[in-house]
Design an enzyme around this catalytic site. Structure first.
Site, short mmCIF file in Angstrom:
data_model
loop_
_atom_site.label_atom_id
_atom_site.label_comp_id
_atom_site.label_asym_id
_atom_site.label_seq_id
_atom_site.Cartn_x
_atom_site.Cartn_y
_atom_site.Cartn_z
N CYS B 167 0.81 -1.22 0.00
CA CYS B 167 0.00 0.00 0.00
C CYS B 167 0.84 1.27 0.00
O CYS B 167 0.29 2.37 0.02
CB CYS B 167 -0.96 -0.04 1.17
SG CYS B 167 -1.94 -1.55 1.12
N HIS B 307 -2.44 8.03 6.04
CA HIS B 307 -2.69 6.71 5.47
C HIS B 307 -4.11 6.30 5.85
O HIS B 307 -4.85 5.80 5.02
CB HIS B 307 -1.64 5.71 5.98
CG HIS B 307 -1.70 4.40 5.28
ND1 HIS B 307 -1.57 4.28 3.91
CD2 HIS B 307 -1.89 3.13 5.74
CE1 HIS B 307 -1.67 2.99 3.58
NE2 HIS B 307 -1.88 2.28 4.66
N GLU B 317 -1.30 5.51 13.79
CA GLU B 317 -0.83 6.64 12.98
C GLU B 317 -1.05 7.95 13.73
O GLU B 317 -0.20 8.86 13.69
CB GLU B 317 -1.55 6.69 11.62
CG GLU B 317 -0.98 7.77 10.69
CD GLU B 317 -1.62 7.78 9.31
OE1 GLU B 317 -2.61 7.05 9.08
OE2 GLU B 317 -1.12 8.54 8.44
N LYS B 339 -9.28 8.34 2.09
CA LYS B 339 -9.77 6.96 1.90
C LYS B 339 -11.21 6.83 2.39
O LYS B 339 -11.92 5.90 2.00
CB LYS B 339 -8.89 5.96 2.65
CG LYS B 339 -7.51 5.78 2.01
CD LYS B 339 -6.72 4.68 2.70
CE LYS B 339 -5.35 4.48 2.07
NZ LYS B 339 -4.37 5.52 2.45
N HIS B 344 -9.59 2.40 -0.17
CA HIS B 344 -8.15 2.16 -0.13
C HIS B 344 -7.71 1.58 -1.48
O HIS B 344 -8.02 0.44 -1.80
CB HIS B 344 -7.83 1.20 1.03
CG HIS B 344 -6.37 1.04 1.29
ND1 HIS B 344 -5.40 1.61 0.48
CD2 HIS B 344 -5.70 0.37 2.27
CE1 HIS B 344 -4.20 1.30 0.96
NE2 HIS B 344 -4.35 0.55 2.04
N PHE B 403 1.90 -3.48 4.00
CA PHE B 403 2.22 -4.81 4.52
C PHE B 403 3.71 -5.06 4.30
O PHE B 403 4.29 -4.65 3.29
CB PHE B 403 1.42 -5.89 3.78
CG PHE B 403 -0.01 -6.07 4.26
CD1 PHE B 403 -0.58 -5.20 5.17
CD2 PHE B 403 -0.78 -7.13 3.80
CE1 PHE B 403 -1.89 -5.37 5.62
CE2 PHE B 403 -2.09 -7.31 4.22
CZ PHE B 403 -2.65 -6.44 5.14
#
Lengths: 79, 415
Positions: B167, B307, B317, B339, B344, B403
């Site tokens: 991502c 994010h 975050e 998002k 996403h 990830f």
């Protein structure tokens, strides 16, 4: 039968190579005139095999350079 | 020797909010959700039946249908966005571009051609290997063909490959493209990310990891970053790319400069395959490195495009932002997760969100975090809740985490 086979093959060529039927005749070369590359010819052969229920051996694909070659080859195989 | 400055001169976006940057921006300003029921495949028995699908995309607007068969959807989006980006940079005409050998492409994807892989596997099973597999299968699915096809369509002969970092792919691609120009290896780069994973395996895979929202009865409300009752991310798809140029060469050709890319950092958590490090330690280091790279103080940043995936990680975050920005995080720093509206976009997320940051700086408008009515008590920053607003911001930061514990932060300055 040949004329019918020819028109069916041209239809497949138009679909596969994204060209107009008016631009396709038996004298046309797949690579030089109709914008095909080697991968497109493989895909075209697969489409012809499926349509006419024939198996075209890899070593015979090299001989199919023009629309005319394909028409006579398929006609012969069907005959 | 002073470092070469980097200009952003064009953007190209396809998203669940629209087929262009302008359409997408309008959706963001309206606080509109692009999420809906999945129409691509039969979702019977799937835990999640909603996603942000791109609607009414017609690739033949950009190229003939012969090419459509040769590309998975993620590559089609990328090529389409490259046309948009060059047009927005005033470079549609080939003659107006720099030397093609000085123009490169870094466009990546997180997963690549998963839709085509699934379909081809089905036809392999049904028809056998000879007739069941297209000769275009491999070039249709591999990640770097997004960059490769873009180079073919526009004749761009400079550096050409794809970074893949889940991502954070899009953000890493933009940052590395900037580095390439700084090093002097290119004068112009098309950079960003693209993704199309709304397929049984794509949705099934993230479902199995318990990562997706299952708020199927409320698609528009499903992506709710920082909310107390968030329950996972909502998959989107699409592409976001930008044209980056050396400031000097962009100025020399009289380019319209949208923003300046002033800072970039990439690092890793080295903590867990999917979970962020405690307190976002890796993210904190990444943001600090990006600010240092930009040569600015935390207090100079006015906006962060977080994010913010609508998962547990939103809390992490938030802690990371507080760790880096201190008192400025409590007052004067706006943070939003777009998002909440476009979902996403995985490998494309960093690309589209970088483009959104640039537009926010250019127009002095901040996109909101929608669906934020009851925040998580641990998420207590100014998230531009629910409504877009005007803001005079000089610096914006965009975060992307992926990830594998990979992180990217980009810092843009108003032009």
């Amino acid at each position: 039968m040949s004329a019918e086979v020819e028109s069916q093959i041209i239809e497949i060529i138009c679909e596969q190579l994204d060209v107009e039927a008016s631009d396709v005749d038996t004298s046309k070369s797949f690579m030089d005139d109709l914008g095909a590359d080697s991968l497109a010819i493989v895909e075209l052969v697969l489409a012809l095999e499926e349509k006419f229920d024939v198996k075209i051996p890899d070593d015979e694909v090299d001989g199919l350079q023009t629309v005319g070659h394909a028409v006579s080859y398929i006609t012969q195989r069907l005959g | 020797m002073t470092r070469r400055r980097i200009a952003v001169t064009g953007t190209g976006v396809i998203s669940p909010l629209g087929l262009t940057m302008n359409e997408t921006w309008s959706g963001l300003m309206e606080g509109r959700s692009g999420i809906g029921p999945i129409t691509r495949f039969d979702t019977t028995d799937f835990g999640t039946t909603i996603a942000g699908e791109v609607r009414d995309f017609d690739p033949t607007v950009y190229f003939s249908k012969k090419y459509v068969r040769q590309m998975d959807l993620f590559i089609q989006y990328a090529v389409a966005c490259s046309f948009q980006a060059l047009e927005s940079a005033g470079l549609s005409d080939e003659a107006s571009r720099p030397d093609p050998e000085r123009c490169g492409v870094f466009v990546g994807a997180g997963l690549g051609g998963i839709i085509t892989i699934e379909k081809t596997h089905d036809s392999l099973r049904a028809k056998g290997p000879r007739r069941g597999v297209s000769p275009y299968f491999v070039p249709a699915i591999i990640v770097n063909l997004a960059a490769g096809q873009i180079s073919l369509f526009h004749g761009l002969k400079g550096p050409n490959f794809s970074h893949t970092s889940a991502c954070s792919t899009g953000a890493h691609s933009v940052g590395e493209a900037a580095r390439t120009i700084e090093r002097g290896d290119a004068d112009l780069m098309i950079a960003g990310g693209t993704e199309a994973t709304i397929s049984p395996l794509g949705v099934g895979g993230f479902n199995a990891a318990r990562a997706l929202s299952t708020r199927n009865d409320d698609p528009a409300g499903a992506s709710r970053p920082f909310s107390k009752d968030r329950d996972g991310f909502v998959m989107g798809e699409g592409c976001g790319v930008m044209v980056l140029e050396g400031w000097d060469t962009a100025k020399a050709r009289g380019a319209n400069i949208i923003a300046e890319l002033v800072g970039y950092a990439a690092n890793a958590d080295a903590h867990h395959i999917t979970a962020p490090s405690p307190n976002g330690e890796g993210a904190q280091r990444c943001m600090k490195l990006a600010l240092k790279d930009a040569g600015i103080e935390p207090s100079q940043v006015g906006y962060i495009n977080a994010h913010g995936t609508s998962t547990l990680a939103d809390t992490i975050e938030t802690r990371a932002i507080k760790g880096v920005f201190g008192a400025h995080a409590e007052s004067g720093l706006a943070v939003s997760s777009t998002k909440s509206m476009h979902g996403h976009l995985l490998g494309a997320a960093g690309g589209i969100e970088a483009a959104i940051c640039c537009e926010a700086l250019r127009l002095g408008r901040l996109p909101p975090t929608i669906n934020l009515h009851d925040p998580d008590p641990e998420c207590d920053l100014d998230y531009v809740a629910n409504t877009a607003r005007d803001a005079d911001v000089e610096y914006a930061l965009s975060n992307s985490f992926g990830f594998g514990g990979t992180n990217a932060s980009l810092v843009f300055r108003r032009a």
